[in-house]
Design a protein around this motif. Structure first.
Motif, PDB file in Angstrom:
ATOM      1  N   VAL A   1      -1.518  -9.484  -1.977  1.00 44.32           N
ATOM      2  CA  VAL A   1      -2.915  -9.333  -2.213  1.00 44.32           C
ATOM      3  C   VAL A   1      -3.137  -7.803  -2.742  1.00 44.32           C
ATOM      4  CG1 VAL A   1      -5.067  -9.188  -1.182  1.00 44.32           C
ATOM      5  CG2 VAL A   1      -3.445 -10.905  -0.336  1.00 44.32           C
ATOM      6  N   PHE A   2      -3.713  -7.818  -3.884  1.00 41.52           N
ATOM      7  CA  PHE A   2      -4.130  -6.495  -4.509  1.00 41.52           C
ATOM      8  C   PHE A   2      -5.490  -6.164  -4.687  1.00 41.52           C
ATOM      9  CE2 PHE A   2       0.257  -7.853  -5.793  1.00 41.52           C
ATOM     10  CZ  PHE A   2       0.960  -6.213  -5.550  1.00 41.52           C
ATOM     11  N   GLY A   3      -6.172  -4.941  -4.627  1.00 42.68           N
ATOM     12  CA  GLY A   3      -7.406  -4.441  -4.880  1.00 42.68           C
ATOM     13  C   GLY A   3      -7.745  -4.494  -6.199  1.00 42.68           C
ATOM     14  N   GLU A   4      -9.142  -5.065  -6.567  1.00 43.20           N
ATOM     15  CA  GLU A   4      -9.649  -4.891  -7.934  1.00 43.20           C
ATOM     16  C   GLU A   4      -9.841  -3.592  -8.358  1.00 43.20           C
ATOM     17  OE1 GLU A   4     -12.675  -7.848  -8.045  1.00 43.20           O
ATOM     18  OE2 GLU A   4     -11.564  -9.462  -7.516  1.00 43.20           O
TER      19      GLU A   4
ATOM     20  N   THR B   1       0.819  -1.250   0.020  1.00 41.37           N
ATOM     21  CA  THR B   1      -0.075  -0.059  -0.036  1.00 41.37           C
ATOM     22  C   THR B   1       0.859   1.218   0.189  1.00 41.37           C
ATOM     23  OG1 THR B   1      -0.120   0.576   2.436  1.00 41.37           O
ATOM     24  CG2 THR B   1      -1.554  -1.356   1.772  1.00 41.37           C
ATOM     25  N   MET B   2       0.009   2.445  -0.198  1.00 42.20           N
ATOM     26  CA  MET B   2       0.753   3.717  -0.065  1.00 42.20           C
ATOM     27  C   MET B   2       0.423   4.439   1.148  1.00 42.20           C
ATOM     28  SD  MET B   2       1.865   5.086  -3.996  1.00 42.20           S
ATOM     29  CE  MET B   2       0.445   5.709  -4.011  1.00 42.20           C
ATOM     30  N   GLY B   3      -0.222   3.565   1.990  1.00 39.90           N
ATOM     31  CA  GLY B   3      -0.943   4.310   3.460  1.00 39.90           C
ATOM     32  C   GLY B   3      -1.982   4.981   3.267  1.00 39.90           C
TER      33      GLY B   3
ATOM     34  N   GLN C   1      -6.256  -2.709 -13.501  1.00 39.97           N
ATOM     35  CA  GLN C   1      -5.152  -2.891 -14.595  1.00 39.97           C
ATOM     36  C   GLN C   1      -3.736  -3.154 -13.913  1.00 39.97           C
ATOM     37  OE1 GLN C   1      -4.357   0.844 -16.682  1.00 39.97           O
ATOM     38  NE2 GLN C   1      -3.345   0.018 -18.500  1.00 39.97           N
ATOM     39  N   GLN C   2      -3.557  -2.439 -12.659  1.00 42.77           N
ATOM     40  CA  GLN C   2      -2.588  -2.873 -11.780  1.00 42.77           C
ATOM     41  C   GLN C   2      -2.374  -4.395 -11.679  1.00 42.77           C
ATOM     42  OE1 GLN C   2      -0.943  -0.106  -8.749  1.00 42.77           O
ATOM     43  NE2 GLN C   2      -1.929  -1.798  -7.316  1.00 42.77           N
ATOM     44  N   ILE C   3      -3.546  -5.148 -11.250  1.00 45.22           N
ATOM     45  CA  ILE C   3      -3.468  -6.455 -11.138  1.00 45.22           C
ATOM     46  C   ILE C   3      -3.089  -7.238 -12.407  1.00 45.22           C
ATOM     47  CG2 ILE C   3      -4.613  -8.452 -10.429  1.00 45.22           C
ATOM     48  CD1 ILE C   3      -6.286  -6.842  -8.481  1.00 45.22           C
TER      49      ILE C   3
ATOM     50  N   GLU D   1     -10.915   1.474   4.728  1.00 47.53           N
ATOM     51  CA  GLU D   1     -11.531   0.039   4.800  1.00 47.53           C
ATOM     52  C   GLU D   1     -11.029  -0.857   3.412  1.00 47.53           C
ATOM     53  OE1 GLU D   1     -12.690  -0.857   7.593  1.00 47.53           O
ATOM     54  OE2 GLU D   1     -13.180  -2.934   6.933  1.00 47.53           O
ATOM     55  N   GLY D   2     -10.746  -0.314   2.203  1.00 50.04           N
ATOM     56  CA  GLY D   2     -10.451  -1.200   1.223  1.00 50.04           C
ATOM     57  C   GLY D   2      -9.129  -1.668   1.482  1.00 50.04           C
ATOM     58  N   HIS D   3      -8.191  -1.077   1.944  1.00 50.41           N
ATOM     59  CA  HIS D   3      -6.773  -1.604   2.490  1.00 50.41           C
ATOM     60  C   HIS D   3      -7.205  -2.787   3.467  1.00 50.41           C
ATOM     61  CE1 HIS D   3      -5.389   2.520   1.192  1.00 50.41           C
ATOM     62  NE2 HIS D   3      -4.682   1.705   0.496  1.00 50.41           N
ATOM     63  N   LEU D   4      -7.805  -2.318   4.250  1.00 49.56           N
ATOM     64  CA  LEU D   4      -7.959  -3.235   5.478  1.00 49.56           C
ATOM     65  C   LEU D   4      -8.689  -4.606   4.921  1.00 49.56           C
ATOM     66  CD1 LEU D   4      -8.829  -0.831   8.116  1.00 49.56           C
ATOM     67  CD2 LEU D   4      -6.608  -1.579   7.636  1.00 49.56           C
TER      68      LEU D   4
ATOM     69  N   SER E   1      -8.589  -8.919  -4.545  1.00 50.98           N
ATOM     70  CA  SER E   1      -9.780  -8.777  -3.575  1.00 50.98           C
ATOM     71  C   SER E   1     -10.696  -7.718  -4.218  1.00 50.98           C
ATOM     72  CB  SER E   1      -9.296  -8.451  -2.328  1.00 50.98           C
ATOM     73  OG  SER E   1      -9.730  -8.622  -1.205  1.00 50.98           O
ATOM     74  N   PRO E   2     -12.171  -7.889  -3.765  1.00 57.00           N
ATOM     75  CA  PRO E   2     -12.853  -7.047  -4.338  1.00 57.00           C
ATOM     76  C   PRO E   2     -12.943  -5.677  -3.765  1.00 57.00           C
ATOM     77  CG  PRO E   2     -14.125  -8.744  -2.986  1.00 57.00           C
ATOM     78  CD  PRO E   2     -12.799  -8.895  -2.724  1.00 57.00           C
ATOM     79  N   ILE E   3     -13.596  -4.793  -4.585  1.00 58.16           N
ATOM     80  CA  ILE E   3     -13.791  -3.203  -4.559  1.00 58.16           C
ATOM     81  C   ILE E   3     -14.449  -3.030  -3.169  1.00 58.16           C
ATOM     82  CG2 ILE E   3     -14.278  -1.024  -5.653  1.00 58.16           C
ATOM     83  CD1 ILE E   3     -14.035  -2.195  -8.200  1.00 58.16           C
ATOM     84  N   VAL E   4     -13.934  -2.264  -2.381  1.00 56.26           N
ATOM     85  CA  VAL E   4     -14.741  -1.728  -1.030  1.00 56.26           C
ATOM     86  C   VAL E   4     -15.077  -0.368  -1.456  1.00 56.26           C
ATOM     87  CG1 VAL E   4     -15.002  -1.226   1.328  1.00 56.26           C
ATOM     88  CG2 VAL E   4     -13.659  -3.175   0.423  1.00 56.26           C
ATOM     89  N   ARG E   5     -16.688  -0.145  -1.206  1.00 55.41           N
ATOM     90  CA  ARG E   5     -17.326   1.172  -1.628  1.00 55.41           C
ATOM     91  C   ARG E   5     -18.055   1.775  -0.399  1.00 55.41           C
ATOM     92  NH1 ARG E   5     -17.625   1.448  -6.949  1.00 55.41           N
ATOM     93  NH2 ARG E   5     -17.160  -0.356  -7.895  1.00 55.41           N
TER      94      ARG E   5
HETATM   95  P1  AMP Z   1      -2.998   2.424  -2.646  1.00 57.11           P
HETATM   96  O1  AMP Z   1      -2.336   2.652  -1.318  1.00 57.11           O
HETATM   97  O2  AMP Z   1      -4.070   3.233  -3.159  1.00 57.11           O
HETATM   98  O3  AMP Z   1      -1.687   2.134  -3.808  1.00 57.11           O
HETATM   99  O4  AMP Z   1      -3.379   0.892  -2.940  1.00 57.11           O
HETATM  100  C1  AMP Z   1      -3.081  -0.241  -2.273  1.00 57.11           C
HETATM  101  C2  AMP Z   1      -3.824  -1.555  -2.445  1.00 57.11           C
HETATM  102  O5  AMP Z   1      -5.113  -1.415  -2.184  1.00 57.11           O
HETATM  103  C3  AMP Z   1      -3.902  -1.823  -4.087  1.00 57.11           C
HETATM  104  O6  AMP Z   1      -3.870  -3.145  -4.207  1.00 57.11           O
HETATM  105  C4  AMP Z   1      -5.366  -1.059  -4.279  1.00 57.11           C
HETATM  106  O7  AMP Z   1      -5.896  -1.683  -5.291  1.00 57.11           O
HETATM  107  C5  AMP Z   1      -6.146  -1.515  -2.719  1.00 57.11           C
HETATM  108  N1  AMP Z   1      -7.377  -0.664  -2.794  1.00 57.11           N
HETATM  109  C6  AMP Z   1      -7.211   0.689  -2.800  1.00 57.11           C
HETATM  110  N2  AMP Z   1      -8.662   1.204  -2.733  1.00 57.11           N
HETATM  111  C7  AMP Z   1      -9.426  -0.084  -2.657  1.00 57.11           C
HETATM  112  C8  AMP Z   1     -10.701  -0.251  -2.697  1.00 57.11           C
HETATM  113  N3  AMP Z   1     -11.639   0.533  -2.201  1.00 57.11           N
HETATM  114  N4  AMP Z   1     -11.105  -1.649  -2.345  1.00 57.11           N
HETATM  115  C9  AMP Z   1     -10.551  -2.680  -2.358  1.00 57.11           C
HETATM  116  N5  AMP Z   1      -8.970  -2.417  -2.584  1.00 57.11           N
HETATM  117  C10 AMP Z   1      -8.434  -1.001  -2.615  1.00 57.11           C
END
Ligand code: AMP
Length: 279
Positions: A145-148, A29-31, A152-154, A35-38, A173-177
């Motif tokens: 583990v990466f977020g959907e 992550t970039m910090g 494109q990154q995945i 909840e998406g990261h978590l 892992s699925p997108i959290v909204r």
């Molecule tokens: P970032 O810190 O934005 O570089 O994201 C780190 C990781 O968290 C990446 O794999 C993102 O795809 C994932 N991520 C960011 N936002 C979400 C989200 N809303 N739902 C799921 N994964 C996410």
């Protein structure tokens, strides 16, 4: 939970973990964790014994006029969130720990990276693949583990892992909204309250496109036009809307077939948002 900044100490932590016969999952992550990261930590915990979360705002993936300097940094808060969610370690190196002053080696994926976000952010994916390869070399995870949200990154990372025979399994892992459908993003911090609600247009536009596809439409131009019309207003500027192959993220230019998604990037005021939806 350990907070580690030195790559050597991180290597030692993982060596010790693996010597105990345990598997390791990395969540890069970039910090400014939300909840998406978590949710990625939850996923990582479900597949590996030990979870390492890296927190690193990676300079090489930002363009010269992008938000590297103003990107939110809040390591203490991030570390407590990781600890509460059950991560075993946070890896938070300084830029100088990762890049030697004369670093001159990059990992470049040339096909997938040339599309979508790669067109408007020319060296972005080169920075991503390079830093992810570095993190893999330091942490040597069994899983990453990466977020959907960053689909494109995945695709780019899976291609890098395949092409370079890297010994790691990429898990998505699925997108959290939020409650309005807006995909959580650290960059949402740049939006004011009104903009935040308005930015939910992005997801609604994707739902419109999906509805048309669910009704049987396979005409890409019609679906794209509907999404663009639905998202456009005085505050938005569409960067791209593409129908892409769900696995490779390469644009599909004829009629839709197989597993696809709609991917979108828009400027919402001063903030660049991306999102996607599976068809
Ligand atoms: P970032 O810190 O934005 O570089 O994201 C780190 C990781 O968290 C990446 O794999 C993102 O795809 C994932 N991520 C960011 N936002 C979400 C989200 N809303 N739902 C799921 N994964 C996410």
């Amino acid at each position: 939970m350990k907070i580690i900044s030195s790559p050597e100490k991180m290597k030692a932590f993982v060596a010790e973990t693996k010597a105990q016969g345990k598997t390791v999952a990395l969540v890069p992550t970039m910090g400014a964790l939300h909840e998406g990261h978590l949710s990625l930590i939850d996923k990582a915990k479900s597949i590996a014994d030990v979870v390492v979360v890296s927190v690193f705002v990676n300079p090489t993936q930002f363009g010269p006029n992008e938000d590297f300097d103003k990107y939110p940094r809040q390591l203490e808060e991030d570390a407590s969130k990781c600890e509460a969610r059950g991560a075993e370690a946070v890896f938070a190196p300084a830029v100088s720990d990762i890049y030697a002053p004369d670093a001159s080696t990059y990992v470049v994926e040339e096909q997938i990276s040339a599309n979508l976000c790669g067109k408007s952010r020319p060296k972005h994916f080169r920075g991503v693949t390079t830093v992810v390869a570095i993190l893999f070399n330091i942490v040597k995870p069994d899983f990453a583990v990466f977020g959907e949200k960053d689909a494109q990154q995945i695709s780019v990372i899976k291609r890098m892992v395949r092409d370079l025979f890297m010994d790691v399994e990429i898990v998505s892992s699925p997108i959290v909204r939020d409650e309005n459908g807006l995909a959580l993003s650290s960059r949402n911090k740049y939006l004011d309250t009104v903009e935040r609600v308005g930015a939910a247009r992005v997801h609604r536009a994707l739902l419109e496109g999906k509805r048309l596809s669910d009704e049987g439409c396979t005409n890409i131009d019609r679906i794209k036009a509907l999404v663009i019309n639905s998202v456009t207003n005085a505050k938005t500027r569409v960067i791209y809307v593409e129908i892409v192959d769900a696995e490779t993220s390469l644009p599909v230019n004829e009629a839709i077939k197989g597993k696809t998604r709609i991917s979108i990037a828009v400027w919402f005021g001063q903030t660049r948002l991306i999102d996607n939806i599976l068809l």
